[in-house]
Design a protein around this motif. Structure first.
Motif, PDB file in Angstrom:
ATOM      1  N   THR A 275      10.401 -10.128 -15.002  1.00 21.74           N
ATOM      2  CA  THR A 275      11.493 -10.199 -14.238  1.00 21.74           C
ATOM      3  C   THR A 275      10.902  -9.431 -12.718  1.00 21.74           C
ATOM      4  O   THR A 275      11.166 -10.104 -11.789  1.00 21.74           O
ATOM      5  CB  THR A 275      12.423  -9.059 -14.772  1.00 21.74           C
ATOM      6  N   TYR A 276      10.447  -8.242 -12.612  1.00 22.20           N
ATOM      7  CA  TYR A 276      10.147  -7.727 -11.325  1.00 22.20           C
ATOM      8  C   TYR A 276       8.606  -7.866 -11.075  1.00 22.20           C
ATOM      9  O   TYR A 276       7.630  -7.578 -11.790  1.00 22.20           O
ATOM     10  CB  TYR A 276      10.458  -6.354 -11.263  1.00 22.20           C
ATOM     11  N   GLY A 277       8.128  -8.026  -9.704  1.00 21.02           N
ATOM     12  CA  GLY A 277       6.966  -8.101  -9.171  1.00 21.02           C
ATOM     13  C   GLY A 277       6.673  -7.342  -8.160  1.00 21.02           C
ATOM     14  O   GLY A 277       7.753  -7.121  -7.151  1.00 21.02           O
ATOM     15  N   TRP A 278       5.634  -6.540  -7.896  1.00 26.49           N
ATOM     16  CA  TRP A 278       5.536  -5.658  -6.676  1.00 26.49           C
ATOM     17  C   TRP A 278       5.025  -6.658  -5.444  1.00 26.49           C
ATOM     18  O   TRP A 278       4.487  -7.545  -5.620  1.00 26.49           O
ATOM     19  CB  TRP A 278       4.163  -4.693  -6.771  1.00 26.49           C
ATOM     20  N   THR A 279       5.315  -6.153  -4.117  1.00 23.56           N
ATOM     21  CA  THR A 279       5.081  -6.793  -3.024  1.00 23.56           C
ATOM     22  C   THR A 279       4.085  -5.807  -2.350  1.00 23.56           C
ATOM     23  O   THR A 279       4.075  -4.640  -2.581  1.00 23.56           O
ATOM     24  CB  THR A 279       6.076  -7.133  -2.121  1.00 23.56           C
ATOM     25  N   SER A 280       3.420  -6.301  -1.272  1.00 18.80           N
ATOM     26  CA  SER A 280       2.527  -5.210  -0.491  1.00 18.80           C
ATOM     27  C   SER A 280       3.457  -4.512   0.580  1.00 18.80           C
ATOM     28  O   SER A 280       2.925  -3.673   1.186  1.00 18.80           O
ATOM     29  CB  SER A 280       1.522  -6.124   0.156  1.00 18.80           C
ATOM     30  N   ASP A 281       4.831  -4.697   0.681  1.00 23.76           N
ATOM     31  CA  ASP A 281       5.400  -4.016   1.821  1.00 23.76           C
ATOM     32  C   ASP A 281       6.093  -2.794   1.197  1.00 23.76           C
ATOM     33  O   ASP A 281       6.430  -2.544   0.077  1.00 23.76           O
ATOM     34  CB  ASP A 281       6.939  -4.824   2.179  1.00 23.76           C
ATOM     35  N   ILE A 282       6.470  -1.855   2.141  1.00 19.95           N
ATOM     36  CA  ILE A 282       7.036  -0.554   1.952  1.00 19.95           C
ATOM     37  C   ILE A 282       8.360  -0.429   2.395  1.00 19.95           C
ATOM     38  O   ILE A 282       8.313  -0.658   3.726  1.00 19.95           O
ATOM     39  CB  ILE A 282       6.171   0.608   2.573  1.00 19.95           C
TER      40      ILE A 282
END
Length: 276
Positions: free
Chosen positions: A235-242
């Protein structure tokens, strides 16, 4: 009657501008005059779509499909190409979100290119993608009819299969591949997110609006629906943004590209890596 390629059909949930994506009539992307605006502009190994044709029968041996690419190093590990399979209506019926046409009008196109040496190992590697690459899919009949569909892939993605981990661990896994990094939110989605600056175009919602050049999930839709590509849908994935508001890493819904930043970086989420 004129033979033509009518639509490029993929996972169809949610819509967009009808000049490029015919979501009202439940079809798909519309071929554009400039091939640089054709779907797809981004890809990953195993993602697939259908060319929907009119007035030729793709189920017969009288129709032949070939693939040409602009890559002079077609045999290298980083080469990106496509494989064409005729008459795949039954597969579309099985996979949710895909429209099934008459089998004779359907041509299955599957992208092939670099993938990781391992999904589980922390030191996995992947070949550098040969980008950009132009791909042309050509259909020829014994009656002398020729159809053609072209597109340019400018960014390539590698996923980590079923493995989830913290933001730092997933960031490191992508970096360790070699020529890849944890994907940014704009490489994945054109959704607008109130907790982060950088409003995208005219999309007012925090989920994708179909568009070419709008990101991986924006173009392809829910990634869990593509069987055989190793997107296992945690379902969820990390991005490189904060997030500018919370200071936490932004994560993305892998089905509708909605963005959020309300979790600490230790949550076990998915990894999507994009070519540098």
């Amino acid at each position: 009657m004129l033979a033509r390629i009518c639509f490029i059909v993929l996972h169809l949930i949610l819509g967009g501008d009808r000049s490029i994506f015919d979501w009202v009539d439940w079809n798909g992307f519309v071929p554009q005059d400039d091939y640089l605006n054709n779907f797809p502009s981004v890809g990953a190994n195993g993602l697939f779509f259908y060319l929907i044709t009119e007035n030729i029968d793709n189920s017969l041996d009288t129709t032949k499909w070939i693939v040409r690419t602009s890559d002079p190093n077609k045999g290298s590990p980083g080469a990106i190409t496509a494989i064409v399979t005729k008459s795949e209506a039954s597969r579309a019926v099985i996979v949710g979100g895909f429209k099934a046409y008459d089998a004779k009008n359907m041509v299955l196109v599957t992208l092939k290119g670099p993938d990781s040496s391992s999904k589980g190992a922390n030191q996995a590697t992947a070949p550098k993608a040969n980008l950009p690459v132009d791909i042309e899919i050509i259909g020829e009949t014994k009656q002398g009819i020729t159809l053609s569909y072209s597109f340019r892939i400018t960014r390539w993605f590698i996923n980590r299969g079923e493995y989830t981990d913290s933001h730092q661990e997933q960031n490191d896994w992508c970096n360790n591949l070699g020529d890849y990094k944890l994907a940014s939110l704009r490489e994945l989605s054109n959704a607008n997110f109130l907790l982060h600056q950088g409003k995208y175009g005219n999309n007012p919602d925090n989920y994708y609006k179909r568009a070419v050049h709008g990101g991986l999930i924006t173009e392809w839709g829910g990634l869990a629906y593509y069987q055989g590509d190793n997107f296992y849908n945690p379902t969820y994935g990390w991005t490189s943004d904060i997030s500018n508001s919370t200071g936490s890493p932004i994560y993305i819904n892998m089905n509708d590209a909605a963005l959020n930043g309300d979790r600490d970086d230790q949550h076990p989420y998915y990894a999507l890596c994009s070519s540098k």
